[in-house]
Design a protein around this motif. Structure first.
Motif, PDB file in Angstrom:
ATOM      1  N   ALA A  82       0.825  -1.213   0.000  1.00 33.77           N
ATOM      2  CA  ALA A  82       0.000   0.000   0.000  1.00 33.77           C
ATOM      3  C   ALA A  82       0.855   1.257   0.000  1.00 33.77           C
ATOM      4  N   TRP A  83       1.903   1.278   0.819  1.00 35.84           N
ATOM      5  CA  TRP A  83       2.745   2.471   0.865  1.00 35.84           C
ATOM      6  C   TRP A  83       3.489   2.664  -0.452  1.00 35.84           C
ATOM      7  N   ALA A  84       3.897   1.563  -1.077  1.00 39.92           N
ATOM      8  CA  ALA A  84       4.535   1.684  -2.392  1.00 39.92           C
ATOM      9  C   ALA A  84       3.541   2.233  -3.410  1.00 39.92           C
ATOM     10  N   THR A  85       2.303   1.757  -3.361  1.00 38.04           N
ATOM     11  CA  THR A  85       1.260   2.228  -4.267  1.00 38.04           C
ATOM     12  C   THR A  85       0.975   3.715  -4.031  1.00 38.04           C
ATOM     13  N   LYS A  86       0.900   4.117  -2.774  1.00 41.86           N
ATOM     14  CA  LYS A  86       0.671   5.529  -2.440  1.00 41.86           C
ATOM     15  C   LYS A  86       1.765   6.405  -3.043  1.00 41.86           C
ATOM     16  N   LYS A 113      -1.346  -4.815   2.441  1.00 49.34           N
ATOM     17  CA  LYS A 113      -2.134  -3.687   2.928  1.00 49.34           C
ATOM     18  C   LYS A 113      -2.813  -3.035   1.729  1.00 49.34           C
ATOM     19  N   ASP A 114      -4.022  -2.506   1.938  1.00 51.83           N
ATOM     20  CA  ASP A 114      -4.752  -1.863   0.853  1.00 51.83           C
ATOM     21  C   ASP A 114      -5.027  -0.404   1.201  1.00 51.83           C
ATOM     22  N   VAL A 121      -4.921  -1.367  -4.483  1.00 51.87           N
ATOM     23  CA  VAL A 121      -3.701  -2.155  -4.657  1.00 51.87           C
ATOM     24  C   VAL A 121      -4.003  -3.382  -5.509  1.00 51.87           C
ATOM     25  N   ASP A 122      -3.164  -3.617  -6.521  1.00 54.44           N
ATOM     26  CA  ASP A 122      -3.349  -4.752  -7.428  1.00 54.44           C
ATOM     27  C   ASP A 122      -2.596  -5.963  -6.876  1.00 54.44           C
TER      28      ASP A 122
END
Length: 309
Positions: free
Chosen positions: A224-228, A250-251, A267-268
């Motif tokens: 999730a943090w990488a996606t953010k 994490k989503d 998140v994928d």
């Protein structure tokens, strides 16, 4: 905005069948196959329930179907008030495995502008003193070995400046060497701030990856943090194959601020798990910051089971 340092309210839950393991081998849409893995949980997700009733909370987690545990600090001290071997016995008596433990990289200090979570009295909460890698790396490595853990993980460390990054890397080096001697793998867990450029345009994550040994310092990627931060986890795995044996599942919602149950955000996960073999994935742990109740913990388990089925 929800943060990783959120706190949960305890609640009851219905018994869920423990047969809902994600069978990843040859699963449609998951690409590269690897051996079936049970679903784990980071206990920071249930911080408040674990402080109030660790044994009862672990029973609820086991009833949902979780089989792997990653621990964090506790206001009870030690490992939720227990010695390493005592906590290990409690977890294993419930049919689960204690795989990993989170420790801060340095004494806790709120980042500028950081809002502390509110307690039941409506006032900002304070963290109790706890062991950290800068001051207590040897003790943490020895206790991880005593517990038979696979990983000792730095949960967070100062990385706002190049000076802080270099200091943290020095801590990683000492902690990783002590962990290796104790038979435990050291790893580092990210937030979104690790992807913010510092002096010279480099990001803390780039510097840490390039200036630490791939064998001594593994990475626990928080999806999730990488996606953010606008990063593609699969691209990160491909750039550093085999360096990501543990993940945080994490989503986060489309606002890229609100942490939510697995499967209820953007998140994928299927795409990430398609690169599990490239990443070197061995264990993964569900985490939802500031989850309202234990029901949310079950929702994440059920959704992840379906995603991986």
């Amino acid at each position: 905005m929800n943060t990783r340092r959120g706190f949960l309210k305890s609640a009851g839950l219905m018994l869920a069948g423990s047969s809902l393991y994600p069978l990843l081998s040859r699963a449609e849409g998951l690409g590269s196959a690897f051996v079936a893995k049970p679903i784990g949980i980071q206990l920071f997700t249930v911080f408040e329930p674990m402080n109030q009733d660790p044994k009862g909370t672990l029973k609820q987690i086991a009833a949902i179907g979780y089989k792997e545990i990653e621990s964090a600090f506790s206001s009870r001290g030690g490992y939720y008030g227990f010695k390493p071997k005592e906590f290990k016995a409690i977890v294993e008596d419930l049919g689960m495995k204690w795989r990993s433990h989170h420790a801060l990289g340095a004494p806790f200090k709120p980042r500028p502008g950081m809002k502390m979570p509110l307690g039941k009295d409506g006032k900002p909460m304070t963290f109790p003193p706890s062991l950290n890698l800068k001051e207590n790396y040897q003790q943490l490595a020895d206790e991880a070995a005593e517990a038979g853990l696979n990983y000792l993980v730095c949960a967070s460390t100062p990385v706002a400046t190049m000076e802080e990054i270099k200091s943290s890397i020095e801590v990683f080096q000492k902690a990783a060497e002590a962990s290796k001697k104790a038979g435990v793998q050291f790893a580092y867990h990210n937030h979104a701030t690790e992807f913010d450029p510092v002096e010279g345009g480099k990001t803390p994550y780039e510097v840490i990856l390039s200036q630490t040994s791939p064998d001594l310092v593994k990475m626990e990627l928080d999806l999730a943090w990488a996606t953010k931060a606008g990063k593609d986890p699969v691209a990160i795995f491909k750039e550093h194959p085999g360096r990501f044996p543990i993940w945080h599942i994490k989503d986060i919602k489309s606002d890229l601020k609100t942490i939510t149950e697995v499967g209820n955000g953007v998140v994928d996960f299927k795409k990430a798990f398609s690169a599990a073999k490239i990443a070197g994935l061995k264990y993964f742990f569900v985490e939802q910051d500031l989850a309202p109740s234990m029901d949310n913990v079950k929702i994440s388990f059920d959704h992840l089971s379906k995603i991986l089925a």
